[in-house]
Motif scaffolding. Structure first.
Motif, PDB file in Angstrom:
ATOM      1  N   GLU A 269      81.702  56.856   9.367  1.00 39.30           N
ATOM      2  CA  GLU A 269      82.714  57.428  10.249  1.00 39.30           C
ATOM      3  C   GLU A 269      83.634  56.303  10.724  1.00 39.30           C
ATOM      4  OE1 GLU A 269      83.313  60.508  11.037  1.00 39.30           O
ATOM      5  OE2 GLU A 269      81.588  61.402  10.022  1.00 39.30           O
ATOM      6  N   PRO A 270      84.945  56.571  10.805  1.00 42.78           N
ATOM      7  CA  PRO A 270      85.840  55.547  11.355  1.00 42.78           C
ATOM      8  C   PRO A 270      85.455  55.236  12.805  1.00 42.78           C
ATOM      9  CG  PRO A 270      87.081  57.313  10.291  1.00 42.78           C
ATOM     10  CD  PRO A 270      85.672  57.784  10.407  1.00 42.78           C
ATOM     11  N   THR A 271      85.525  53.979  13.177  1.00 40.34           N
ATOM     12  CA  THR A 271      85.191  53.566  14.535  1.00 40.34           C
ATOM     13  C   THR A 271      85.998  52.331  14.900  1.00 40.34           C
ATOM     14  OG1 THR A 271      83.392  52.881  16.008  1.00 40.34           O
ATOM     15  CG2 THR A 271      83.289  52.103  13.752  1.00 40.34           C
ATOM     16  N   ARG A 272      86.135  52.096  16.185  1.00 38.51           N
ATOM     17  CA  ARG A 272      86.749  50.847  16.651  1.00 38.51           C
ATOM     18  C   ARG A 272      85.749  49.993  17.417  1.00 38.51           C
ATOM     19  NH1 ARG A 272      93.188  51.651  17.871  1.00 38.51           N
ATOM     20  NH2 ARG A 272      93.587  52.976  16.055  1.00 38.51           N
ATOM     21  N   LEU A 273      84.555  50.526  17.634  1.00 36.11           N
ATOM     22  CA  LEU A 273      83.519  49.790  18.354  1.00 36.11           C
ATOM     23  C   LEU A 273      82.336  49.529  17.428  1.00 36.11           C
ATOM     24  CD1 LEU A 273      83.445  51.634  21.805  1.00 36.11           C
ATOM     25  CD2 LEU A 273      84.537  49.453  21.274  1.00 36.11           C
ATOM     26  N   LEU A 274      81.819  48.307  17.480  1.00 34.46           N
ATOM     27  CA  LEU A 274      80.645  47.936  16.701  1.00 34.46           C
ATOM     28  C   LEU A 274      79.706  47.143  17.609  1.00 34.46           C
ATOM     29  CD1 LEU A 274      82.388  46.660  13.436  1.00 34.46           C
ATOM     30  CD2 LEU A 274      81.158  48.827  13.685  1.00 34.46           C
ATOM     31  N   ASP A 275      78.449  47.556  17.676  1.00 34.31           N
ATOM     32  CA  ASP A 275      77.430  46.763  18.362  1.00 34.31           C
ATOM     33  C   ASP A 275      76.787  45.843  17.337  1.00 34.31           C
ATOM     34  OD1 ASP A 275      77.903  47.896  20.785  1.00 34.31           O
ATOM     35  OD2 ASP A 275      76.173  49.238  20.764  1.00 34.31           O
ATOM     36  N   VAL A 276      76.650  44.552  17.697  1.00 32.47           N
ATOM     37  CA  VAL A 276      76.216  43.565  16.710  1.00 32.47           C
ATOM     38  C   VAL A 276      75.203  42.599  17.305  1.00 32.47           C
ATOM     39  CG1 VAL A 276      78.453  43.664  15.541  1.00 32.47           C
ATOM     40  CG2 VAL A 276      78.058  41.899  17.271  1.00 32.47           C
ATOM     41  N   GLU A 277      74.435  41.995  16.415  1.00 35.83           N
ATOM     42  CA  GLU A 277      73.648  40.812  16.739  1.00 35.83           C
ATOM     43  C   GLU A 277      74.447  39.617  16.236  1.00 35.83           C
ATOM     44  OE1 GLU A 277      69.050  39.507  16.171  1.00 35.83           O
ATOM     45  OE2 GLU A 277      70.160  39.987  14.336  1.00 35.83           O
ATOM     46  N   LEU A 278      74.686  38.636  17.102  1.00 34.01           N
ATOM     47  CA  LEU A 278      75.585  37.522  16.785  1.00 34.01           C
ATOM     48  C   LEU A 278      74.856  36.196  16.926  1.00 34.01           C
ATOM     49  CD1 LEU A 278      78.423  36.286  16.272  1.00 34.01           C
ATOM     50  CD2 LEU A 278      78.833  36.489  18.743  1.00 34.01           C
ATOM     51  N   GLN A 279      74.908  35.390  15.865  1.00 33.02           N
ATOM     52  CA  GLN A 279      74.399  34.018  15.887  1.00 33.02           C
ATOM     53  C   GLN A 279      75.594  33.083  16.008  1.00 33.02           C
ATOM     54  OE1 GLN A 279      70.966  32.557  15.262  1.00 33.02           O
ATOM     55  NE2 GLN A 279      72.176  30.946  16.241  1.00 33.02           N
TER      56      GLN A 279
END
Length: 643
Positions: A269-279
């Motif tokens: 689905e198109p989205t503008r928000l992404l939850d991420v794990e960031l190193q």
């Protein structure tokens, strides 16, 4: 899956460290195809070649090494599962060597080897010095124990030794998660005369087949595959990890672009928000601030995004954290995909990680529950992730297909991990968290109990009223499952349109005078048998008698039956109808058919009563009408009142 073993090798390293020459020497293919690349002597866009052997196929992706083309480098690195790190013998580790290596780690690579290129330009001592430098450089990383081999494109023996090492990898190719959905990030789109629009990329997940419908994301338009090519050969099916060219039917060149992706319809689905794990990288100075703009790169897409690192504290250099990326435009990416984060200006790599949630709500920085939830999603434990995803949906729950997409796992693989979870199957495909369902059960029982307290003279609560008192978000399938569960557990009873606590006795709540009147009403209809008195005669227009009559009807002791001919209600005592059914069973056992006249004569009543009674039994499926006759429905004695 009957196909040759396959790996995709990414050839990374500093500019002018011999990557393109090495690939050409191994495969005989030229990866610099642009005129500008040939004129400048450096790669600008990723180049592709392949090597076939008896053991399988090795795809090579030669990525640009110059710092000006890191974006193209990351695009080319998408989908590789084995790293070939090129380090020139006459120069050693250089800035882009380090950046490419960090990016490879962020993209999730865990296997590779190091090639000391241009080994003919130095003596043995020079090669040993570079080996020592590589050993120090890779210490403590996934490449710490990786083979290091010196190669010259002018030395056939060294090239053959490298081929042998690479072909060994075909015995143990990288495992690829298969959710049953396809995902192909596009790195080239062009028009070919006689064919139309062609798009190419490395197939990340799923398979593609001729005639298959795909969705162009994030645009959302649909297309159908006319033809597939793998390694310049027409194929019926393309498999994960393969370089594939897709000829799209009835799609103009302007309707698809590099950076888009082909996916199974409905998968993304198109989205503008992404939850991420960031190193974060250790050396990044200054550390990124909350809300600052950065470049997020995944697949073949690059998009500006606001970086919102979640939690009260500013993360330290080199630390692992959770964050939300707010992209300027719509993007579409599967959960689990790796990404790279780069600063806007000057353009340097900040860090990288993986997508945890591709359809999240917006979070506040101090939202500790969001931080905890993302930490659970980042754990990688299937049971933990399933519990967290389903818990977040509350009483709405989640369908298996939705959960499969959210975890990027095939439904079969998902089912194997569900035994360790605290989930409830509200139907074959709907999942609720145990805590949400238990809370819903408590809420339901408490609601019915409150109704009984407020309405002691009513048999039960109307189902519509009961449902409206539940938490918002309970849809029809979950509601049905809830009622069935509580009835099966012996906690509730239901009769079509009302529901009550199993041990609730409305007649027991009557005072002595009310009990006496109720008994008189029931006795009057019982005495009439199958020729009962008119309701008006028994109720006498008295409001109290009417209320108690309705209570007796609600409990099923009295059964109102509609007479269609007169449009009036006949009221029978339950025992009278049960007696009629018993007589029919004895007179017409099995599938023996009988007419209205047969029944009327058997139970000694008139058509005025016999026809409405038989129609009532039809409605309860106690009898089955066949033309002008009926037969009993074996095993069904459901004589509950019609509500």
């Amino acid at each position: 899956m009957d196909r040759p073993a396959h790996i995709t090798v990414g050839v990374l390293g500093h500019v002018d460290h011999g990557k393109t020459s090495l690939v050409r020497a191994l495969t005989g293919m030229e990866t610099d195809r642009l005129r500008e690349e040939k004129e400048r002597g450096l790669s600008i866009v990723p180049g592709f070649a392949f090597l076939e052997s008896e053991r399988g196929v090795i795809d090579f992706i030669d990525v640009p090494g110059h710092e000006d083309f890191i974006r193209m480098m990351i695009s080319g690195a998408t989908g590789i599962d084995f790293l070939l790190l090129a380090v020139a013998a006459n120069e050693g580790i250089k800035p882009q060597t380090e950046e490419h290596f960090n990016i490879a780690g962020f993209l999730g690579l865990v296997k590779g080897l190091v090639v000391i290129t241009k080994s003919d330009l130095v003596d043995d001592a020079g090669c040993d010095r570079v080996r020592d430098e590589i050993s120090s450089f890779t210490a403590g990383t996934f490449m710490e124990a990786a083979p290091v081999i010196a190669v010259s494109v002018n030395d056939a023996r060294s090239l053959n030794n490298l081929r042998v090492l690479l072909e060994k990898q075909l015995h143990n190719p990288a495992a690829r998660a298969d959710s049953g959905q396809c995902y192909l990030p596009l790195d080239r789109v062009f028009t070919m005369s006689g064919f139309g629009t062609v798009a190419t990329g490395t197939l990340r997940y799923g398979t593609l087949a001729n005639g298959q419908e795909v969705e162009i994301m994030p645009r959302g338009s649909r297309a159908r595959i006319r033809q597939l090519q793998v390694h310049n050969k027409v194929e019926e099916i393309a498999y994960p990890g393969q370089r594939v060219a897709v000829n799209l039917r009835n799609i103009d060149r302007e309707q698809v672009a590099r950076g888009d992706a082909l996916a199974s319809p409905g998968y993304l689905e198109p989205t503008r928000l992404l939850d991420v794990e960031l190193q974060l990288l250790e050396r990044v100075r200054p550390q990124p601030r909350y809300g600052e703009m950065a470049r997020v790169l995944f697949g073949t897409c690059e998009e500006p995004a606001a970086l919102r690192i979640l939690g009260e504290r500013q993360p330290k250099p080199g630390s692992l954290c959770v964050a939300q990326l707010a992209c300027r435009r719509d993007v579409a990416v599967p959960v689990g995909e790796h990404f790279i984060l780069r600063s806007m200006s000057p353009v340097t790599t900040i860090g990288g990680g993986r997508i945890l949630d591709n359809s999240p709500a917006k979070h506040r920085r101090s939202d500790n529950s969001a931080v905890s939830r993302l930490a659970n999603l980042a754990s990688g434990d299937t049971a933990e992730v399933v519990d967290e995803l389903i818990r977040a949906t509350g009483v709405r729950g989640m369908d298996m297909a939705e959960l499969s997409r959210s975890m990027n796992l095939a439904a079969d693989d998902l089912l194997q991990g569900l035994d360790k979870t605290e989930v409830v199957f509200a139907g074959p495909q709907r999942l609720l968290s145990r805590s949400a369902f238990d809370s819903l059960c408590e809420q339901a029982l408490a609601g019915v109990g409150r109704f009984h307290e407020a309405n002691p003279g009513r048999q039960g609560q109307p189902l519509t009223e009961f449902r409206s008192g539940l938490e918002a978000g309970v849809d029809e399938p979950v509601f049905r499952f809830l009622v069935e569960h509580l009835v099966d557990q012996g906690l509730l009873q239901t009769d079509k349109s009302i529901i009550r606590l199993r041990d609730f006795d409305p007649l027991g709540a009557l005072n002595p005078q009310e009990k006496k009147i109720a008994e008189d009403i029931a006795s009057a209809f019982a005495a009439g048998g199958l020729k009962p008195p008119e309701p008006g005669e028994v109720l006498q227009g008295n409001p109290q008698r009417k209320r108690l009559y309705r209570l007796l009807a609600d409990t099923g002791e009295l059964v109102p039956v509609h007479n269609r001919d007169t449009n009036r209600v006949l009221v029978f005592h339950r025992r009278s109808i049960e007696g009629m059914v018993t007589m029919l069973e004895q007179a017409y056992p099995g599938s023996t058919a009988f007419s209205v006249a047969d029944a009327r004569k058997l139970v000694d009543t008139s058509r005025k009563y016999a026809i409405p009674l038989l129609e009532y039994l039809d409605s309860r499926r106690v009898t089955i009408r066949i033309g002008d006759k009926r037969k009993l429905n074996p095993g069904n004695k459901n004589l509950g009142s019609e509500q």
